[in-house]
Write a protein that holds these residues in place. Structure first.
Motif, PDB file in Angstrom:
ATOM      1  N   LYS A  28      18.752   7.709  40.697  1.00  0.00           N
ATOM      2  CA  LYS A  28      18.424   9.032  41.250  1.00  0.00           C
ATOM      3  C   LYS A  28      18.593   9.057  42.762  1.00  0.00           C
ATOM      4  O   LYS A  28      19.138  10.005  43.323  1.00  0.00           O
ATOM      5  CB  LYS A  28      17.000   9.450  40.883  1.00  0.00           C
ATOM      6  N   ALA A  29      18.140   8.002  43.435  1.00  0.00           N
ATOM      7  CA  ALA A  29      18.253   7.943  44.894  1.00  0.00           C
ATOM      8  C   ALA A  29      19.713   7.816  45.325  1.00  0.00           C
ATOM      9  O   ALA A  29      20.141   8.474  46.280  1.00  0.00           O
ATOM     10  CB  ALA A  29      17.440   6.772  45.442  1.00  0.00           C
ATOM     11  N   ALA A  33      22.297   8.830  43.606  1.00  0.00           N
ATOM     12  CA  ALA A  33      22.924  10.114  43.288  1.00  0.00           C
ATOM     13  C   ALA A  33      22.605  11.140  44.371  1.00  0.00           C
ATOM     14  O   ALA A  33      23.477  11.909  44.790  1.00  0.00           O
ATOM     15  CB  ALA A  33      22.452  10.608  41.926  1.00  0.00           C
ATOM     16  N   ALA A  34      21.378  11.139  44.840  1.00  0.00           N
ATOM     17  CA  ALA A  34      20.985  12.071  45.904  1.00  0.00           C
ATOM     18  C   ALA A  34      21.771  11.788  47.185  1.00  0.00           C
ATOM     19  O   ALA A  34      22.200  12.725  47.873  1.00  0.00           O
ATOM     20  CB  ALA A  34      19.484  11.973  46.167  1.00  0.00           C
ATOM     21  N   SER A  71      24.926  13.364  46.867  1.00  0.00           N
ATOM     22  CA  SER A  71      24.797  14.801  46.574  1.00  0.00           C
ATOM     23  C   SER A  71      25.334  15.149  45.186  1.00  0.00           C
ATOM     24  O   SER A  71      26.030  16.140  45.002  1.00  0.00           O
ATOM     25  CB  SER A  71      25.511  15.636  47.640  1.00  0.00           C
ATOM     26  N   SER A 107      24.281  15.006  40.726  1.00  0.00           N
ATOM     27  CA  SER A 107      23.248  14.793  39.724  1.00  0.00           C
ATOM     28  C   SER A 107      23.369  13.358  39.233  1.00  0.00           C
ATOM     29  O   SER A 107      24.462  12.758  39.321  1.00  0.00           O
ATOM     30  CB  SER A 107      23.428  15.755  38.553  1.00  0.00           C
ATOM     31  N   PRO A 108      22.300  12.773  38.715  1.00  0.00           N
ATOM     32  CA  PRO A 108      22.403  11.391  38.223  1.00  0.00           C
ATOM     33  C   PRO A 108      23.497  11.205  37.166  1.00  0.00           C
ATOM     34  O   PRO A 108      24.211  10.205  37.185  1.00  0.00           O
ATOM     35  CB  PRO A 108      21.010  11.111  37.650  1.00  0.00           C
TER      36      PRO A 108
END
Length: 109
Positions: free
Chosen positions: A22-23, A25-26, A29, A31-32
């Protein structure tokens, strides 16, 4: 190329920590789910497999260039214990970490 560079720096700088898709992916920019697809396209492997590969390469470096204990290497690479690290290393390289280190020592002389 920038995608790979940022991820490589982030992942290789945090080898002792659990993978946080998740981190990552963030940071990209995305989505996972989309991140996982793009990651595989860019690297040829899943984020988890890529992290494992980075850890094993770092272990090889430390085993050949330092006298750091196997326990300390396992800790630095985020493995729960030396036994788990040794098992993963042997699956990766075909030999136990201590045997790998012993085989590399003559090359260092």
């Amino acid at each position: 190329l920038e995608f790979r560079r940022v991820l490589f720096r982030s992942m290789s700088g945090h080898l002792d920590q659990p993978l946080k898709v998740k981190a990552l992916a963030a940071m990209a920019s995305l989505s996972p789910a989309h991140f996982a697809v793009v990651f595989r396209e860019q690297t040829g492997s899943s984020p988890r497999d890529y992290l494992h590969l980075l850890r094993m390469h770092r272990a090889c470096e430390w085993l050949t260039s330092t006298s750091t204990s196997l326990k300390e290497i396992a800790d630095r690479l985020g493995y729960q214990d030396q036994f788990h690290f040794s098992r993963r290393f042997k699956a990766f390289s075909g030999v136990a970490p201590s045997n790998y280190r012993a085989a590399q020592r003559p090359l260092l002389s």
